[in-house]
Design a protein around this motif. Structure first.
Motif, PDB file in Angstrom:
ATOM      1  N   PRO A 116      12.200  -8.748   3.959  1.00  0.00           N
ATOM      2  CA  PRO A 116      11.221  -9.433   3.231  1.00  0.00           C
ATOM      3  C   PRO A 116      10.080  -8.743   2.280  1.00  0.00           C
ATOM      4  CG  PRO A 116      12.176 -10.822   4.977  1.00  0.00           C
ATOM      5  CD  PRO A 116      12.639  -9.681   4.411  1.00  0.00           C
ATOM      6  N   ASP A 117       9.680  -7.955   3.848  1.00  0.00           N
ATOM      7  CA  ASP A 117       8.412  -6.894   3.599  1.00  0.00           C
ATOM      8  C   ASP A 117       9.259  -6.057   2.253  1.00  0.00           C
ATOM      9  OD1 ASP A 117      10.413  -5.402   4.621  1.00  0.00           O
ATOM     10  OD2 ASP A 117       8.850  -4.615   6.232  1.00  0.00           O
ATOM     11  N   HIS A 118       9.641  -5.957   1.339  1.00  0.00           N
ATOM     12  CA  HIS A 118      10.744  -5.279   1.000  1.00  0.00           C
ATOM     13  C   HIS A 118      10.597  -3.031   1.588  1.00  0.00           C
ATOM     14  CE1 HIS A 118       9.414  -7.841  -2.538  1.00  0.00           C
ATOM     15  NE2 HIS A 118       8.165  -8.253  -2.230  1.00  0.00           N
ATOM     16  N   SER A 119      10.708  -3.320   2.846  1.00  0.00           N
ATOM     17  CA  SER A 119      11.142  -2.439   3.138  1.00  0.00           C
ATOM     18  C   SER A 119      13.006  -2.770   3.206  1.00  0.00           C
ATOM     19  CB  SER A 119      10.879  -2.129   5.013  1.00  0.00           C
ATOM     20  OG  SER A 119      11.470  -3.953   5.424  1.00  0.00           O
TER      21      SER A 119
ATOM     22  N   ARG B  32      13.337   4.082  -7.594  1.00  0.00           N
ATOM     23  CA  ARG B  32      12.763   5.911  -7.335  1.00  0.00           C
ATOM     24  C   ARG B  32      12.853   5.984  -5.692  1.00  0.00           C
ATOM     25  NH1 ARG B  32       8.096   7.878 -11.824  1.00  0.00           N
ATOM     26  NH2 ARG B  32       9.996   7.223 -13.725  1.00  0.00           N
ATOM     27  N   GLN B  33      11.700   5.732  -5.041  1.00  0.00           N
ATOM     28  CA  GLN B  33      11.837   5.457  -3.838  1.00  0.00           C
ATOM     29  C   GLN B  33      12.897   5.023  -3.136  1.00  0.00           C
ATOM     30  OE1 GLN B  33       8.413   3.678  -1.650  1.00  0.00           O
ATOM     31  NE2 GLN B  33       9.171   4.027   0.113  1.00  0.00           N
ATOM     32  N   GLN B  34      13.478   4.081  -3.378  1.00  0.00           N
ATOM     33  CA  GLN B  34      14.687   3.843  -2.827  1.00  0.00           C
ATOM     34  C   GLN B  34      15.958   4.573  -3.162  1.00  0.00           C
ATOM     35  OE1 GLN B  34      12.622   1.598  -4.037  1.00  0.00           O
ATOM     36  NE2 GLN B  34      11.526   0.458  -2.174  1.00  0.00           N
TER      37      GLN B  34
ATOM     38  N   GLY C 190      20.390   8.098  -1.463  1.00  0.00           N
ATOM     39  CA  GLY C 190      20.776   9.109  -1.525  1.00  0.00           C
ATOM     40  C   GLY C 190      21.810   8.523  -2.904  1.00  0.00           C
ATOM     41  N   VAL C 191      21.442   7.796  -3.705  1.00  0.00           N
ATOM     42  CA  VAL C 191      21.934   7.202  -4.640  1.00  0.00           C
ATOM     43  C   VAL C 191      22.304   8.954  -5.522  1.00  0.00           C
ATOM     44  CG1 VAL C 191      22.582   5.524  -6.639  1.00  0.00           C
ATOM     45  CG2 VAL C 191      21.374   4.651  -4.302  1.00  0.00           C
ATOM     46  N   ASP C 192      23.256   8.867  -6.069  1.00  0.00           N
ATOM     47  CA  ASP C 192      23.786   9.581  -6.926  1.00  0.00           C
ATOM     48  C   ASP C 192      24.341   9.205  -8.314  1.00  0.00           C
ATOM     49  OD1 ASP C 192      25.822   9.848  -5.530  1.00  0.00           O
ATOM     50  OD2 ASP C 192      26.360  11.455  -4.900  1.00  0.00           O
TER      51      ASP C 192
ATOM     52  N   LEU D 104       6.362  -3.370  -6.401  1.00  0.00           N
ATOM     53  CA  LEU D 104       6.705  -2.084  -7.477  1.00  0.00           C
ATOM     54  C   LEU D 104       6.204  -0.747  -7.275  1.00  0.00           C
ATOM     55  CD1 LEU D 104       5.754  -3.960 -11.156  1.00  0.00           C
ATOM     56  CD2 LEU D 104       8.550  -3.673 -10.340  1.00  0.00           C
ATOM     57  N   GLY D 105       5.389  -0.859  -6.235  1.00  0.00           N
ATOM     58  CA  GLY D 105       4.790   0.224  -5.881  1.00  0.00           C
ATOM     59  C   GLY D 105       3.897   1.448  -7.078  1.00  0.00           C
ATOM     60  N   TYR D 106       3.248   0.505  -7.900  1.00  0.00           N
ATOM     61  CA  TYR D 106       2.062   0.938  -8.983  1.00  0.00           C
ATOM     62  C   TYR D 106       1.197  -0.524  -9.239  1.00  0.00           C
ATOM     63  CZ  TYR D 106       5.712  -0.045 -12.608  1.00  0.00           C
ATOM     64  OH  TYR D 106       6.963  -0.582 -13.270  1.00  0.00           O
ATOM     65  N   ALA D 107       0.145  -0.180 -10.668  1.00  0.00           N
ATOM     66  CA  ALA D 107      -0.873  -1.073 -10.945  1.00  0.00           C
ATOM     67  C   ALA D 107      -0.088  -1.246 -12.374  1.00  0.00           C
ATOM     68  CB  ALA D 107      -1.922  -0.276 -11.064  1.00  0.00           C
TER      69      ALA D 107
END
Length: 274
Positions: free
Chosen positions: A23-26, A57-59, A64-66, A135-138
């Protein structure tokens, strides 16, 4: 509901928000460990989300998604190096119809994703902080969306009024039929993408790319845009907190995203089968 698949799964395609993320997007340690176990067992793992590529990108790195991932509900398939494998834009006519309809409602915040930007006219909307955190960006503030009409990846109607979004979905879909798809990715979000931009097509393309038969694929999700991949996959898994209409289109139901339901599903339905 289909019968549960009994043979080994070779590819799992997972939704992100409401599924893989809490729920906290983690990402929980258990979820990261479950995905690592999948990959160690030789099972391909990828992501299918309504998010734009830059918000994955962070996830991708953490897990390790390749292999290619699906952004914008499958509208854009992205290679591990960041290049695009497939891209589908909303047709201009459908974009104009959508923006005009959503803009009539003061309770609905209208967002446009184009040119790798999150575009909006009102940066003070009540839904903006939540989306920026996810999203991690504005966002980028614009006066109007006209300059982007020919290259829109996704339009979002965001609102705390879930029933209004349900009503708008039913009104909008016939207006853009055969050009675009309108579906609620979450209770507060109505996503509009190109007709080819759906998670079912993303799963089909990814399975062909990897040489995996569809009957050896699995899909897991919680939102109204996830049954598109449920109907393609050999095994469809719904999250515990999903709406009943979503659960009814899955083969099995796992725990909620606050209970590490995605990890539970990997452990119970995929790793055990191997």
């Amino acid at each position: 509901m289909k019968a549960v698949v009994r043979y080994p799964i070779r590819l799992l395609l997972s939704d992100m928000d409401g599924t893989l993320l809490g729920p906290d997007h983690s990402l929980s340690p258990r979820t990261v460990e479950a995905v690592e176990a999948l990959r160690a067992a030789g099972v391909f793992f990828s992501l299918a989300t309504g998010r734009p590529p830059r918000a994955m990108r962070q996830q991708i790195e953490a897990l390790g998604v390749d292999i290619p991932t699906a952004a914008f509900n499958g509208g854009t398939l992205v290679n591990p190096d960041g290049s695009y494998l497939v891209t589908h834009y909303i047709p201009r006519e459908a974009a104009v119809i959508t923006l005009e309809l959503l803009s009539r409602h003061e309770e609905v915040e209208v967002w446009v994703f184009a040119d790798n930007h999150w575009l909006l006219r009102n940066p003070h909307g009540t839904m903006v902080p939540r989306e920026q955190h996810a999203l991690g960006y504005a966002p980028t503030v614009v006066d109007d969306f006209t300059a982007y009409l020919d290259r829109i990846d996704k339009i979002v109607g965001a609102s705390g009024n879930g029933q209004l979004l349900i009503d708008l979905e039913s009104v909008l879909q016939p207006l853009v039929a055969e050009q675009a798809l309108a579906s609620r990715s979450q209770r507060s979000y109505l996503d509009i993408t190109a007709m080819q931009a759906n998670k079912g097509e993303a799963l089909l393309t990814l399975a062909k790319y990897l040489g995996v038969p569809l009957e050896q694929t699995a899909a897991i999700g919680d939102g109204g845009n996830d049954p598109a991949m449920f109907h393609r996959a050999g095994l469809a898994i719904a999250m515990g907190q999903a709406e009943e209409v979503v659960k009814r289109q899955a083969d099995v139901v796992t725990g909620s995203n606050s209970e590490d339901g995605a990890a539970q599903a990997i452990e119970r339905f995929i790793l055990v089968s191997r």
